[in-house]
Write an enzyme that holds these catalytic residues in place. Sequence first.
Site, PDB file in Angstrom:
ATOM      1  N   CYS A  18       0.834  -1.197   0.000  1.00  0.00           N
ATOM      2  CA  CYS A  18       0.000   0.000   0.000  1.00  0.00           C
ATOM      3  C   CYS A  18       0.868   1.247   0.000  1.00  0.00           C
ATOM      4  O   CYS A  18       2.101   1.177   0.022  1.00  0.00           O
ATOM      5  CB  CYS A  18      -0.932  -0.002   1.212  1.00  0.00           C
ATOM      6  N   CYS A  21       3.448   1.684   2.709  1.00  0.00           N
ATOM      7  CA  CYS A  21       4.680   0.925   2.468  1.00  0.00           C
ATOM      8  C   CYS A  21       5.636   1.752   1.615  1.00  0.00           C
ATOM      9  O   CYS A  21       6.852   1.787   1.870  1.00  0.00           O
ATOM     10  CB  CYS A  21       4.376  -0.387   1.755  1.00  0.00           C
ATOM     11  N   ASP A 420       9.313  26.891 -33.225  1.00  0.00           N
ATOM     12  CA  ASP A 420      10.408  27.320 -34.087  1.00  0.00           C
ATOM     13  C   ASP A 420       9.941  27.151 -35.532  1.00  0.00           C
ATOM     14  O   ASP A 420       9.020  26.375 -35.808  1.00  0.00           O
ATOM     15  CB  ASP A 420      11.644  26.460 -33.814  1.00  0.00           C
ATOM     16  N   ASP A 626      13.520  21.601 -32.860  1.00  0.00           N
ATOM     17  CA  ASP A 626      14.138  20.394 -33.384  1.00  0.00           C
ATOM     18  C   ASP A 626      15.139  19.772 -32.419  1.00  0.00           C
ATOM     19  O   ASP A 626      15.757  18.763 -32.744  1.00  0.00           O
ATOM     20  CB  ASP A 626      14.792  20.646 -34.748  1.00  0.00           C
ATOM     21  N   ASP A 630      17.610  24.793 -30.726  1.00  0.00           N
ATOM     22  CA  ASP A 630      16.563  25.339 -29.868  1.00  0.00           C
ATOM     23  C   ASP A 630      16.680  24.855 -28.425  1.00  0.00           C
ATOM     24  O   ASP A 630      15.747  25.045 -27.638  1.00  0.00           O
ATOM     25  CB  ASP A 630      15.180  24.942 -30.412  1.00  0.00           C
TER      26      ASP A 630
END
Length: 740
Positions: A18, A21, A420, A626, A630
């Site tokens: 759970c 834990c 871009d 790309d 960039d």
Amino acid sequence: MNTPSSTPLSLRIDGMTCASCVSRVERALSKVPGVTSATVNLATEQAEVVHDRTVIDTTALIRAVHDAGYEAHDVPDTPDAPVVPSPSAGVWPVVLAALLSAPLLLPMLAAPFDPHAHALVPGWLQWLLATPVQFWLGARFYRAGWSAVRAGSANMDLLVALGTSSAYGLSVYELLRGASGHLYFESAAVVITLVLLGKWLEARAKRQTTDAIRALQALRPATATVRRDGVEQTLAIGALVVGDLVVVRPGERVPADGVVTKGASHVDESLLTGESLPIAKHPGDTVTGGAVNGEGLMVVRTTAIGAESALARIVRLVESAQAGKAPVQRVVDRISAVFVPVVLALALLTLLGWGFATGDWPAGLINAVSVLVIACPCALGLATPAAIMVGTGAAARLGILIKDAPALERAQALATVVFDKTGTLTVGHPSLVAAVPDQGGGLAAPALVELAAALQSGSEHPLARAVLDAAASPIVPAGDLRALPGRGVAGVSAGRDLRLGNARLMTELGVDRAVLDAQAAPYQSAGRTVSWLAQCDPQRPAQLLGLLAFGDSLRPGARAALDNLRRLGLRTLIVSGDARASVGAIARELGIDDIDADTRAEVLPGDKAAIIDALKSHGPVAMVGDGINDAPALAAADVGIAIAARGGTDVAMQAAGITLLRGDLALVARAIGIARATHAKIRQNLFWALAYNVVGIPLAMAGALSPVVAGAAMALSSVSVLTNALLLRRTIEKGRPEQP
């Protein structure tokens, strides 16, 4: 984010049940000296530990997990090491528990029709049927509960062990003192049966959430046909080395990344990139390991193997996203840290309240058992990671790699998407459409192109490739080559000190462009990119030699992709280093009405990040580029979306939160839609996980739920959360790009 002085390490954690834990294992790992951070995923049952490699000891991590009451094991650091939940014990314990528990339900089912129904199954027989369920098939709850107590905490197993033991103990007490009324053996046995059933269903559902990882891992073949010294031999995939010549026959998978040296074929990369159509491959083309060869035989020279292959990097990226925690998970962690102690306190309050108020201590005990049994932190622990695993896995099948859970959460809240231009909105393969020399420069058009090509020799920029392709004769590279970021390039060729670049560079050099401005205008208004070539002389002003005009077409579907984003309520902008007229022409083709407000032209790469920061005042911003030039803007955006189809995969994966494996701009809207759908599924899961407890616990305290019904509700809570998460995959795969 990992720093150069830190390294991640994965451990498989056994015994978690759970959310409490998860919190306990994270705390135990975080206390080990050298650990920077520890993240545990209940759905994959794995821990991702970031540590200082000069300090950490894996043995210390495993020991810390053991001391917390769980078991840890190394995860092999190989490209195809499975990342799946630990196998469950199988269905036989569930079937056996059901067979033993079924007769115990007869008195309860017959009670509305027969006041003496409790005598249908004698007490001693009830005890014989319930005991193996309680102490043999239910032993796992005692072991895990005791481990939690020994570690000074509590978990779901402790709740189940306490609740069923109380019902079993009360029944034994009533049986020994000769009571002829109702016994509660069925409550203990049926609750254990239902919890075991829920755990088995949960384990099956967990494995389904890891389908994407297993599908990617299965792409790597076990063997490869290698040609060494002219002799073909079959080798295990691990025996390949970079530079090997691999023979790929029709229908076989490409065993490693490489370059085709002989043969031609079509290659199916759909499971890697989501591209539905096979791609033609010829000598000189690159192929990716895991792709399926079509009709022709190819010989491939390997360039990347094992952990350095594209497939291995993709698997690691998906694993990282699925192992991470979304920011919303922090709220769940705070709840789970106090959940079990609060439930224990409420169960005690229920027992005492019923006992003192009514004097019916057995009824108080059974109601307290219902409180313990219905409380389920499992669903809380699974709500977020299950949805993230399904969402990121389904995205990977479509060629969308989501780097981590925070990127997924930020993407669903975006307000603006910035694009871009070159290589992103356009195909990135421009051609030289015009070379116009200045009359005063004394050059013909071919000579102008040759000088420009000399400056571009060795460059991989799309415009450079266009110039080199247009040059008629072999090119002698220019000397003293220097890149001028955001402006162009400088160098010396044929005794001339040259500058090739944009209008900004010409202005800085003091070049008079008036003579050619009129000839440049039609190209710029048509969306062409114009570069200028000038000669510098320290004795006199720089002289214009001519202009070069480049044409680059829009990516197929670019207009529709931006329309999809606008339908999602997002603002779209274009940011480019090109001239304003060129950017404006592209914007008009894309349906952008307010060109002044929604375009930024003649922008230096370093200034793109500043524009992104300014736009953040209007809401979260995504940058689509790309992944190469960039990178600063991708990193500055709330969500960087990189198109890796042009060979910038490595840079893209590092700089961007989302990577598109093919150049289909429709994937931008699809990625944002997936993020929104996943976030909505997380909210649904958390609502249902909390609702089970918020509604169920008060009903149990009021005596309105029997332990059997409470056990069924607890088992159902985890299964329903996982099932709801799995439905997300169907929604994504069947959805439209603008509405996954």
